[in-house]
Scaffold this active site. Sequence first.
Site, mmCIF file in Angstrom:
data_model
loop_
_atom_site.group_PDB
_atom_site.id
_atom_site.type_symbol
_atom_site.label_atom_id
_atom_site.label_comp_id
_atom_site.label_asym_id
_atom_site.label_seq_id
_atom_site.Cartn_x
_atom_site.Cartn_y
_atom_site.Cartn_z
ATOM 1 N N GLY A 46 66.472 13.973 50.318
ATOM 2 C CA GLY A 46 64.588 12.851 50.293
ATOM 3 C C GLY A 46 64.565 12.661 48.906
ATOM 4 N N ARG A 110 71.038 13.078 54.830
ATOM 5 C CA ARG A 110 70.487 14.316 55.408
ATOM 6 C C ARG A 110 72.171 15.166 55.375
ATOM 7 N NH1 ARG A 110 65.302 15.782 53.751
ATOM 8 N NH2 ARG A 110 63.800 13.793 53.452
ATOM 9 N N ASP A 140 67.554 23.032 47.468
ATOM 10 C CA ASP A 140 68.873 23.689 47.892
ATOM 11 C C ASP A 140 69.279 23.929 48.255
ATOM 12 O OD1 ASP A 140 66.073 23.463 49.506
ATOM 13 O OD2 ASP A 140 65.492 25.421 50.249
ATOM 14 N N ASP A 141 69.130 23.148 49.615
ATOM 15 C CA ASP A 141 70.078 22.738 50.688
ATOM 16 C C ASP A 141 71.193 22.627 50.331
ATOM 17 O OD1 ASP A 141 69.076 23.971 52.953
ATOM 18 O OD2 ASP A 141 68.139 22.467 54.017
ATOM 19 N N LYS A 167 67.179 18.464 42.133
ATOM 20 C CA LYS A 167 66.154 17.901 42.984
ATOM 21 C C LYS A 167 65.469 17.856 43.666
ATOM 22 C CE LYS A 167 66.018 16.222 45.761
ATOM 23 N NZ LYS A 167 66.505 15.635 47.805
ATOM 24 N N THR A 168 63.919 17.832 43.486
ATOM 25 C CA THR A 168 63.010 18.044 44.345
ATOM 26 C C THR A 168 61.608 17.725 44.617
ATOM 27 O OG1 THR A 168 61.819 19.710 45.960
ATOM 28 C CG2 THR A 168 63.667 20.367 44.329
ATOM 29 N N ASP A 170 58.749 19.134 45.438
ATOM 30 C CA ASP A 170 58.509 19.580 45.663
ATOM 31 C C ASP A 170 58.266 21.092 44.855
ATOM 32 O OD1 ASP A 170 58.015 18.789 48.702
ATOM 33 O OD2 ASP A 170 59.117 20.194 49.205
ATOM 34 N N TYR A 208 31.048 11.100 51.112
ATOM 35 C CA TYR A 208 32.301 12.135 52.454
ATOM 36 C C TYR A 208 33.354 13.036 51.630
ATOM 37 C CZ TYR A 208 31.761 7.421 54.487
ATOM 38 O OH TYR A 208 31.628 6.598 54.939
ATOM 39 N N GLY A 216 54.853 19.966 50.012
ATOM 40 C CA GLY A 216 54.967 20.737 49.838
ATOM 41 C C GLY A 216 55.210 21.478 51.237
#
Lengths: 515, 515
Positions: A46, A110, A140-141, A167-168, A170, A208, A216
């Site tokens: 991503g 991916r 991580d992957d 890179k992420t 999250d 509201y 995440g």
Amino acid sequence: MALRGGAEGATAAASLRSEEPSKSSRQTGQEAAGNCLRIGIVLSGGQAAGGHNVIGGLLDYLSERHPGSQLIGFKDGPGGILKKSRMDITEDIMAEFRNTGGFHLIGSGRDKIESKEHLAVAAQVVKDLDVDGLIVCGGDDSNTNAAVLAEEFASRGLKTCVIGVPKTIDGDLKNSQVATSFGFDTACKVYAEQIGNLMMDALSAKKYYHFVRLMGRAASHITLECALQTHPQAAIICEEVHQQNKTLADIVDEIADIVAGRAEEGKNYGIVLIPEGLIEHVPQIGALISELNELLADVTTDVQIHDAVMTRLSPANLAVFEFLPASTRQQLLLDRDPHGNVQVSRIETEQLLLQLVDVELEKRRKEGKFAGKFAGITHYFGYEGRCSFPTNFDAAYCSTLGYVAGALVAGGKTGLMATASSLDKPCADWTVGGYPLIDMMCIERRRGKDKPVIKKALVELEGPVFKAFQQMRRKWAQGDCFRSPGPIQFSGPNADAANFTLALELGTTKQINIA
Amino acid sequence: MALRGGAEGATAAASLRSEEPSKSSRQTGQEAAGNCLRIGIVLSGGQAAGGHNVIGGLLDYLSERHPGSQLIGFKDGPGGILKKSRMDITEDIMAEFRNTGGFHLIGSGRDKIESKEHLAVAAQVVKDLDVDGLIVCGGDDSNTNAAVLAEEFASRGLKTCVIGVPKTIDGDLKNSQVATSFGFDTACKVYAEQIGNLMMDALSAKKYYHFVRLMGRAASHITLECALQTHPQAAIICEEVHQQNKTLADIVDEIADIVAGRAEEGKNYGIVLIPEGLIEHVPQIGALISELNELLADVTTDVQIHDAVMTRLSPANLAVFEFLPASTRQQLLLDRDPHGNVQVSRIETEQLLLQLVDVELEKRRKEGKFAGKFAGITHYFGYEGRCSFPTNFDAAYCSTLGYVAGALVAGGKTGLMATASSLDKPCADWTVGGYPLIDMMCIERRRGKDKPVIKKALVELEGPVFKAFQQMRRKWAQGDCFRSPGPIQFSGPNADAANFTLALELGTTKQINIA
């Protein structure tokens, strides 16, 4: 824009340090020959703000230190390596991508290079292209993949070094040597801007509750940082839910208590932040999803899915499954991701929670325990945060990491992640280096098989970031302590400030202005 | 931050001009006595960025020109006038609200002062509080209300002048004398930031169409401005749909054509912008909603609603109603707004269109006419745009309007809207004045009755803004001409630039950089 232009400062340090990276780094048999280098770069997974600056920093390193070198961008992710789909990246091309968001200069993807066949193809490609180094920007992957590639190339006696870049958005790829992953700072600030805007709206309209789902999945760093940035009525942190073994009903009760408490003061409005990964962190639902992931790993048709669920799901998990609203059940069975997992990001947890809180409050109303008004609006802030223009911090951090990655390749290092530290100091004083990917790895169960992976960094409940939140959340729940941080600025007094998470973790600040 | 601090510049002009507003302005019998003034201000309807600066500008006028004056904020909208719910606004209080988003300093509300009884109460309140002027910040309805109040107070011989200030993010309150409404500039830029981010994501990931619904019920100014800011594959402009008598199927076909055209070039991604008011502008559905609004004006229970629909709806409209997906039918019958109208903003038009486009493409696929991939993600950018920090333009425009409103009251003018013109010039050269509210009014049918209202300014299909879009949209549809404008900046080279709509309407630019 001190930080924005500051990569040059840090890169001086980078070039110094690159000659002496971590002692545990493994060296390839062969050092890069001559002064010219050929380096390939690939973006994986991503999008995260700053990706173009990693490429830019790498190009800067090559131009400054090894003129005449060649930078090759593999297109559309790791698949581009296998297909030899690539482009030369020159300064002319790079110029219009520096400091921009997105990964579209070379694209991302991916695909994974995991099978023996793919590893062999990748080795042949880097040999054919005669590349001295391959830079992998990913989470991580993808960095696990980088470690495997480094091993593969080294074992074949190839000169190609492999360097990872964290890179992420999250923020769950960090450790003692890796301060943060790029894109986290920007994503949080994009979301915090929007949340702050909603807060001012809630406070003005006074009618509201906004239930906001944030990206995440594994870790709740984004939600925690956004809470510190904006001071909502409630922010659910998955790690805490997990640790305390909370049920969905517990969470619903907590939110309903806050709503009821505020209603007594005539305040029928507020903000609730929810990480997208919530429902798999509720242990009862996590157990369900975990079994679904195993059961559905090799199942594709609707009929097979239905059979797997109805006949093979354990009775306890089947009961939990059937307790969920039909819409959520449906979402749990939607298309799986390439890892074979439930697409947790497709589950509209904010809708689910809003509905359940509404039901709970109506129950309390009938029992005479709630007399307020409750009207909710749901939001999902996701894709908007991945491709923003990078903040000054991410812009500088990425340029630096790209530069360092180049220096590590030049030094013949492989299997490392590029790092920058002392991030609390001015950019010119950052120190840089490399950290062995293998030191970050552990064993995890994926698609029903054990696999070595890089461990995700979760929110530490005893760490300074969660503590800062914990200390304030009751006050924020009941009061109107809203903070609207406004849009990301590229110049001006606070333009260079990094996020609270990083500041607290680095100890730059013991207590932030979160009153 | 030239514009941001620039209200003082414009206010010099304001004070000069305020002594000689538009000749057609009506004067109250009584001029404000003495040097000290008592002015009340009320914020009405939905939030728009800059509201606090209107109050700040008004306070500046009083402090500078009539020291010792009193500024009264009526709380939570026009209802605050009836309840005498109010607060004194001093510089101490004001200081922390200048240049911030939201209306929370005094709140807002949607009550209306329309009935004879309410008008009498309001007259008594302004008499009791001895106020020289009442400033009403609102949209078309609220300014209609302001005109009625001005008339009422004048006819009772009260000294209280009523001045309107044009507020609406929708941008549909403008005319020959009123260049724009405040909040439009900011809202469009907040949305354009997010859309730009999505575009970079679409372009990087290359796998999604993002269907984005934007605020703007009666008019499509926001969608049009956002299209000029970002260059999407498609942007639906309601005024065009209406003029060309398009059906939903026509719109779906057009989008499907664009998707299919791009798929032939391997581009299975893009952005579609949809104004929230779309479905009531599709004439066949507009007719249905219009009849529903009449039928359901005095109907409240589910049973009554069902009966009204099934037994009293005309056969043609019933057929259209039954053609819609069940979820949309349900949404059409949801809670009505205070005017008794269908809550068009609750209808998830982006979902509806995405579903219909998907069905159409699957149909084409079976006919061998479409071989691409189509995956859509929907977004609604609404509340996030109302309470942002105002752009420099909105900040300065609002301060100026507030200052002018004060000057108009001091000059004994009533029934006017505060105006600022020459907005294409530097802020210090803006000219200001007042324009009679009554000159903006016409007759419209509301809740089944004729009513005088201020006419909404729709997108002019022969005007320069739509023409600019029309000229480029084919190119944008097929190409990847995405423009990501980034977050709103408060300093730097383009921080003071107003939106394209205003620039084109003012003729500042004949052609903008929309290639």
